[in-house]
Design a protein around this motif. Structure first.
Motif, mmCIF file in Angstrom:
data_model
loop_
_atom_site.group_PDB
_atom_site.id
_atom_site.type_symbol
_atom_site.label_atom_id
_atom_site.label_comp_id
_atom_site.label_asym_id
_atom_site.label_seq_id
_atom_site.Cartn_x
_atom_site.Cartn_y
_atom_site.Cartn_z
ATOM 1 N N PRO A 140 44.380 30.663 22.496
ATOM 2 C CA PRO A 140 45.140 30.513 21.242
ATOM 3 C C PRO A 140 46.593 30.966 21.446
ATOM 4 C CG PRO A 140 43.485 32.272 21.050
ATOM 5 C CD PRO A 140 43.312 31.661 22.402
ATOM 6 N N VAL A 141 47.552 30.215 20.889
ATOM 7 C CA VAL A 141 48.977 30.519 21.105
ATOM 8 C C VAL A 141 49.314 31.945 20.677
ATOM 9 C CG1 VAL A 141 51.328 29.835 20.575
ATOM 10 C CG2 VAL A 141 49.567 28.096 20.654
ATOM 11 N N ALA A 142 48.786 32.343 19.511
ATOM 12 C CA ALA A 142 49.146 33.671 18.976
ATOM 13 C C ALA A 142 48.749 34.786 19.941
ATOM 14 C CB ALA A 142 48.473 33.871 17.617
ATOM 15 N N GLY A 143 47.575 34.653 20.562
ATOM 16 C CA GLY A 143 47.123 35.672 21.519
ATOM 17 C C GLY A 143 48.039 35.720 22.733
ATOM 18 N N LEU A 144 48.395 34.536 23.230
ATOM 19 C CA LEU A 144 49.306 34.452 24.382
ATOM 20 C C LEU A 144 50.651 35.072 24.029
ATOM 21 C CD1 LEU A 144 48.948 30.827 25.818
ATOM 22 C CD2 LEU A 144 48.463 32.973 27.002
ATOM 23 N N ALA A 145 51.178 34.698 22.859
ATOM 24 C CA ALA A 145 52.508 35.183 22.439
ATOM 25 C C ALA A 145 52.493 36.697 22.288
ATOM 26 C CB ALA A 145 52.902 34.515 21.128
ATOM 27 N N HIS A 146 51.410 37.218 21.738
ATOM 28 C CA HIS A 146 51.304 38.669 21.538
ATOM 29 C C HIS A 146 51.339 39.389 22.880
ATOM 30 C CE1 HIS A 146 49.233 42.494 20.778
ATOM 31 N NE2 HIS A 146 49.910 42.433 19.636
ATOM 32 N N ASP A 147 50.544 38.904 23.857
ATOM 33 C CA ASP A 147 50.483 39.565 25.168
ATOM 34 C C ASP A 147 51.792 39.381 25.946
ATOM 35 O OD1 ASP A 147 46.963 38.730 25.708
ATOM 36 O OD2 ASP A 147 47.967 40.259 24.477
ATOM 37 N N ALA A 148 52.381 38.185 25.828
ATOM 38 C CA ALA A 148 53.599 37.902 26.604
ATOM 39 C C ALA A 148 54.801 38.673 26.071
ATOM 40 C CB ALA A 148 53.894 36.403 26.565
ATOM 41 N N GLU A 149 54.788 38.983 24.756
ATOM 42 C CA GLU A 149 55.968 39.643 24.166
ATOM 43 C C GLU A 149 56.245 40.994 24.823
ATOM 44 O OE1 GLU A 149 57.297 39.475 19.756
ATOM 45 O OE2 GLU A 149 56.220 41.362 19.990
ATOM 46 N N ARG A 150 55.161 41.716 25.162
ATOM 47 C CA ARG A 150 55.332 43.031 25.808
ATOM 48 C C ARG A 150 56.110 42.870 27.123
ATOM 49 N NH1 ARG A 150 49.580 44.914 26.201
ATOM 50 N NH2 ARG A 150 49.501 43.849 24.197
ATOM 51 N N TRP A 151 55.762 41.833 27.904
ATOM 52 C CA TRP A 151 56.420 41.642 29.198
ATOM 53 C C TRP A 151 57.844 41.137 29.007
ATOM 54 C CZ3 TRP A 151 54.571 44.050 33.096
ATOM 55 C CH2 TRP A 151 53.212 44.370 33.109
ATOM 56 N N LEU A 152 58.030 40.339 27.970
ATOM 57 C CA LEU A 152 59.385 39.850 27.677
ATOM 58 C C LEU A 152 60.306 41.028 27.358
ATOM 59 C CD1 LEU A 152 60.936 36.987 26.867
ATOM 60 C CD2 LEU A 152 60.819 38.056 24.639
ATOM 61 N N LEU A 153 59.819 41.953 26.534
ATOM 62 C CA LEU A 153 60.659 43.102 26.146
ATOM 63 C C LEU A 153 60.918 44.015 27.344
ATOM 64 C CD1 LEU A 153 59.104 43.847 22.643
ATOM 65 C CD2 LEU A 153 61.253 42.675 23.170
#
Ligand code: HEM
Length: 158
Positions: A60-73
């Motif tokens: 699901p996109v939301a799960g991916l976005a949630h996990d990826a945001e930590r690495w982006l920051l």
């Protein structure tokens, strides 16, 4: 003090003079800058390719976005801290480089876009967002990040 005078003051301050005299400090910081780019690149691509419908369909996109945001920051923290050091080392050179200001403008835009529109679309319930809107948001994100990276490449080798 004008922006140029500030750049001159920073560039000729004792720590930055020492940094320029070291044969390894600038290359090490530039390397860490590039490693931060890999972190951001990975975090951005995972979500934007999914929003474009290219891969990771079972996630699901939301799960991916949630996990990826930590690495982006984390990547942003690395890029901004190493970027400021690189900038200060040759501040008066970068001050005159249009590509540096293009990069900074694109960086500001993409950070605001990523933490507002992009985040809202990526973390929404997939059924509530049209595929066209998802694709548009992904294309804007990828375009802005590409401008930042190409701008960075150009300022390294004007
Ligand atoms: C997420 C944000 C950023 C990205 C994706 C990014 C990307 C890049 C890239 C791809 C390069 C070229 C590296 C090379 O080819 O050797 C670069 C170099 C550079 N970046 Fe960034 N950068 C970011 C943030 C910043 C910030 C915030 C600053 C300064 C305030 C900055 C200052 C520089 C400088 C001065 C160089 C040139 C180094 C040299 O002369 O070799 N960057 N950046």
């Amino acid at each position: 003090m004008s922006a140029l005078e500030f750049c001159r003051w920073v560039q000729y301050s004792a720590p930055l003079v020492a940094m320029r005299q070291s044969p390894i400090l600038f290359p090490i910081i530039a390397t860490v800058h590039l490693m931060g780019l890999a972190l951001i690149g990975g975090a951005v691509l995972v979500v934007d390719l999914r929003l474009l419908g290219l891969g990771l369909h079972r996630q699901p996109v939301a799960g991916l976005a949630h996990d990826a945001e930590r690495w982006l920051l984390r990547g942003l923290l690395v890029m901004v801290s190493t970027g400021i050091l690189l900038f200060m080392c040759f501040a008066t050179k970068y001050y005159y480089l249009t590509f540096f200001w293009v990069k900074m403008a694109a960086l500001l835009l993409v950070i605001v876009f990523t933490l507002s529109v992009h985040r809202r679309v990526a973390m929404a319930n997939e059924a509530d967002v049209s595929p066209v809107r998802c694709k548009l948001v992904a294309l804007v994100s990828l375009s802005l990040w590409t401008i930042v990276a190409v701008g960075g490449r150009y300022i390294g080798f004007p």
